[in-house]
Write a protein that holds these residues in place. Structure first.
Motif, PDB file in Angstrom:
ATOM      1  N   ASP A 154     -21.520   5.666  -5.094  1.00 14.92           N
ATOM      2  CA  ASP A 154     -20.482   4.361  -4.958  1.00 14.92           C
ATOM      3  C   ASP A 154     -19.516   4.876  -3.815  1.00 14.92           C
ATOM      4  O   ASP A 154     -18.023   4.806  -3.648  1.00 14.92           O
ATOM      5  N   ASN A 165     -19.110   3.269  -0.306  1.00 15.70           N
ATOM      6  CA  ASN A 165     -18.020   2.072  -0.062  1.00 15.70           C
ATOM      7  C   ASN A 165     -18.339   0.626  -0.475  1.00 15.70           C
ATOM      8  O   ASN A 165     -19.993   0.885  -0.749  1.00 15.70           O
ATOM      9  N   ASP A 166     -18.052  -0.409  -0.044  1.00 15.34           N
ATOM     10  CA  ASP A 166     -18.710  -1.787  -0.504  1.00 15.34           C
ATOM     11  C   ASP A 166     -19.914  -2.689   0.326  1.00 15.34           C
ATOM     12  O   ASP A 166     -20.912  -2.784  -0.777  1.00 15.34           O
ATOM     13  N   THR A 207     -22.371   0.195  -1.635  1.00 16.16           N
ATOM     14  CA  THR A 207     -23.150  -1.045  -2.627  1.00 16.16           C
ATOM     15  C   THR A 207     -23.644  -1.826  -2.137  1.00 16.16           C
ATOM     16  O   THR A 207     -24.852  -2.166  -3.932  1.00 16.16           O
ATOM     17  N   GLU A 208     -23.597  -3.069  -1.687  1.00  9.54           N
ATOM     18  CA  GLU A 208     -23.986  -3.988  -2.178  1.00  9.54           C
ATOM     19  C   GLU A 208     -25.147  -3.776  -1.407  1.00  9.54           C
ATOM     20  O   GLU A 208     -26.408  -4.865  -1.372  1.00  9.54           O
ATOM     21  N   PRO A 227     -17.218  -3.765  -5.721  1.00  7.08           N
ATOM     22  CA  PRO A 227     -17.063  -4.826  -5.440  1.00  7.08           C
ATOM     23  C   PRO A 227     -17.273  -6.658  -6.071  1.00  7.08           C
ATOM     24  O   PRO A 227     -18.420  -6.641  -6.731  1.00  7.08           O
ATOM     25  N   SER A 274     -17.916  -9.167  -5.015  1.00 10.36           N
ATOM     26  CA  SER A 274     -19.432  -9.830  -4.579  1.00 10.36           C
ATOM     27  C   SER A 274     -20.470  -9.226  -5.556  1.00 10.36           C
ATOM     28  O   SER A 274     -21.720 -10.272  -5.001  1.00 10.36           O
TER      29      SER A 274
END
Length: 556
Positions: free
Chosen positions: A33, A35-36, A39-40, A61, A63
């Protein structure tokens, strides 16, 4: 199911869950993990049916958690919230604690509960509790939660309904002021509790010998006393400090103002400022005990790391044990770790990291060779704790490897800058796993559970139970081995096998070939090992997930 493990780091709990979930038939991929956006992207690539977060330091996140069921493993009872759950449980002297698997939402640690499990607290460090009680409880709770999710008809319990224990509440992150030691007032148990609540991280900040240091690795002293707060003795790497009703041994320190701001043996950090202290027998990670025909050699080294001096001390103790009129020597390691190989922190702090690396690997090889060449006893490596890198092959040097159910092995070196490794793995691994199995183990670079280790030949037998139950069963098995009717035949077969192997290729040839490769790792033009070691010791955050873990990125 396709399950994505989202982790801050691939720690002991994450590795154990990875092993257990794969064994249960799930397809697992791992993403750090960072950063967002990363991860996305991982979620988009893997398209998981479920996301599991066993070790995170920040929120998932929105999202992601709004689109996928994300189960978070929290080391606290239902209703407990906050990043210092286990710290507070130790400091507050909880008799029982627990693990909760909850669904991520907009409230940190406040989502619906899918499963929970509790356990009795033990007088131990936070890190030790995490590796044992928390991990065992988490495995049970996670497997139950995954099964419930897969069923499709289970409805998780809202936090407000599940929180029936008055201890379940939101607690802040524990600060240094919350566990600061008052040497004028705190008794031995209070001092131990404060240090244990912060061990292995962040440590308890204190002033010692005129320096601001973080304290770790504390143990009670039973006989020495002195003026509260004063340094009264030293023993090997540890220093002894008086409390209001006794004293404690402190084995490791981190001087944050030092050029080496990471954990090191206490006497090494304090140097000449403690040379005046009397040397006594107190802090003894190496100890030997006998029960009839069986000698038990314990070596409970902090975090499983084995320095040059520790390897030499252990070799001397092993040679002394061989002189005793026993039949079996059980190499027991420690409670948390059997061995993790070379002591990277001490290497990093050395004047020459290459020279200290070379000395360290030769000292471990000396020990491994002595075990392999033992022809007077049968030897057993008994693993209650995990083992990694050279520690795995040091264990395999024994005639038998017995391991507790739940132990995790990491039988590879390459993540440490493509380190070649030694400890006679090139002799031991093909002998027990076969040539193809040896290649697979060294290249795969994944954690291994006991079931897989048994199949691969890295472990010979498993021992069920934990702590007292494990040690009782170990004692029964080792006594039975010593009393077996074919003991002398086993010993003779062992001698014959060594003679045959030696004629085919000498143990010295294996050693020289391995060390020639290691010499290039330490002194050659490729700095990968030195960079990887530096990043490990200084805990440099990962910039990406290794492809060995991120199955979704290999495919893409």
């Amino acid at each position: 199911m396709r399950i994505l493990l989202l982790v801050h780091a691939f720690n002991s709990l994450s590795q154990r869950l990875f092993v257990e979930l794969r064994q249960a038939g799930h397809e697992i991929s791992i993403e750090f993990d960072i950063n967002d956006a990363v991860t996305e992207e991982a979620v988009r690539l893997f398209q998981p049916e479920l996301i599991l977060a066993p070790f995170l330091k920040r929120a998932i996140p929105e999202s992601v958690w709004r689109r996928y069921c994300c189960l978070v493993v929290h080391p606290g009872i239902p209703g407990d919230r906050g990043p210092s759950a286990l710290d507070w449980a130790i400091l507050n002297q909880e008799s029982h604690w627990g693990v909760t698997v909850l669904q991520a939402n907009e409230i940190m640690d406040g989502g619906d509960i899918w499963a929970s499990a509790d356990f009795p607290m033990r007088e131990a460090t936070k890190a030790s509790l995490y590796r044992h009680e928390v991990t065992e409880a988490a495995v049970g709770a996670v497997l139950q939660a995954v099964s419930r999710y897969a069923s499709g008809d289970y409805r998780p319990i809202p936090m407000i309904q599940a929180n029936t224990d008055h201890r379940g509440c939101e607690r802040p992150m524990m600060r240094q002021r919350d566990r600061r030691i008052n040497w004028d007032k705190d008794d031995t148990q209070t001092v131990l509790r404060k240090i244990r609540s912060a061990d292995g991280a962040p440590g308890v900040l204190d002033e010692i010998a005129g320096r601001e240091c973080y304290l770790y690795d504390a143990h009670p002293e039973s006989t020495l006393t002195g003026f509260p707060g004063s340094l009264i003795a030293r023993s090997e790497a540890a220093i002894c400090r008086a409390t209001t009703d006794g004293a404690v041994w402190i084995g490791h320190l981190c001087d944050r103002a030092s050029e080496h701001p990471f954990k090191l043996p206490a006497t090494r950090v304090l140097g000449d400022s403690v040379s005046f202290l009397p040397e006594v027998e107190g802090y003894q990670p190496i100890r030997y005990e006998e029960r009839g025909p069986v000698g038990h050699l314990h070596f409970d080294f902090y975090n499983g790391a084995m320095s040059t001096e520790q390897c030499r001390g252990l070799l001397a103790a092993y040679r002394q044990a061989l002189k005793r009129p026993t039949r079996v020597i059980v190499l027991q390691g420690g409670v948390d770790f059997w061995s993790n190989g070379m002591h990277l922190n001490i290497i990093e702090a050395a004047d020459s990291t290459a020279d200290e690396s070379w000395a360290n690997i030769n000292a471990i090889d000396d020990l491994a060779q002595a075990i392999i060449e033992t022809d007077s006893h049968l030897t057993v490596a008994a693993l209650h704790g995990n083992a990694g890198a050279g520690g795995v092959f040091l264990a395999r040097a024994a005639d038998f490897v017995w391991a507790r159910e739940g132990v995790i092995l990491n039988p590879h070196y390459k993540d440490m800058g493509n380190l070649h490794g030694s400890e006679f793995w090139s002799y031991l691994l093909p002998r027990h796993a076969g040539e193809e199995g040896a290649r697979s183990i060294m290249q795969t670079r994944l954690p291994m559970g006991i079931g897989e280790a048994l199949t691969a030949g890295l472990v010979d037998e498993r021992i069920t139970g934990h702590f007292d139950a494990y040690y009782q069963r170990l004692d029964v098995k080792s006594q039975a081995l010593a009393a077996s009717g074919d003991f002398h035949e086993q010993l003779e077969r062992k001698r014959w096998r060594r003679q045959v192997d030696e004629k085919s290729k000498s143990i010295q040839e294996y050693r020289e070939e391995e060390l020639a490769r290691m010499y290039q790792n330490f002194y050659g033009f490729d700095p990968s090992y030195h960079v990887a070691r530096y990043n490990f010791v200084y805990k440099v955050p990962k910039s990406r997930t290794p492809l060995t873990l991120a199955q979704h990125r290999r495919a893409s």
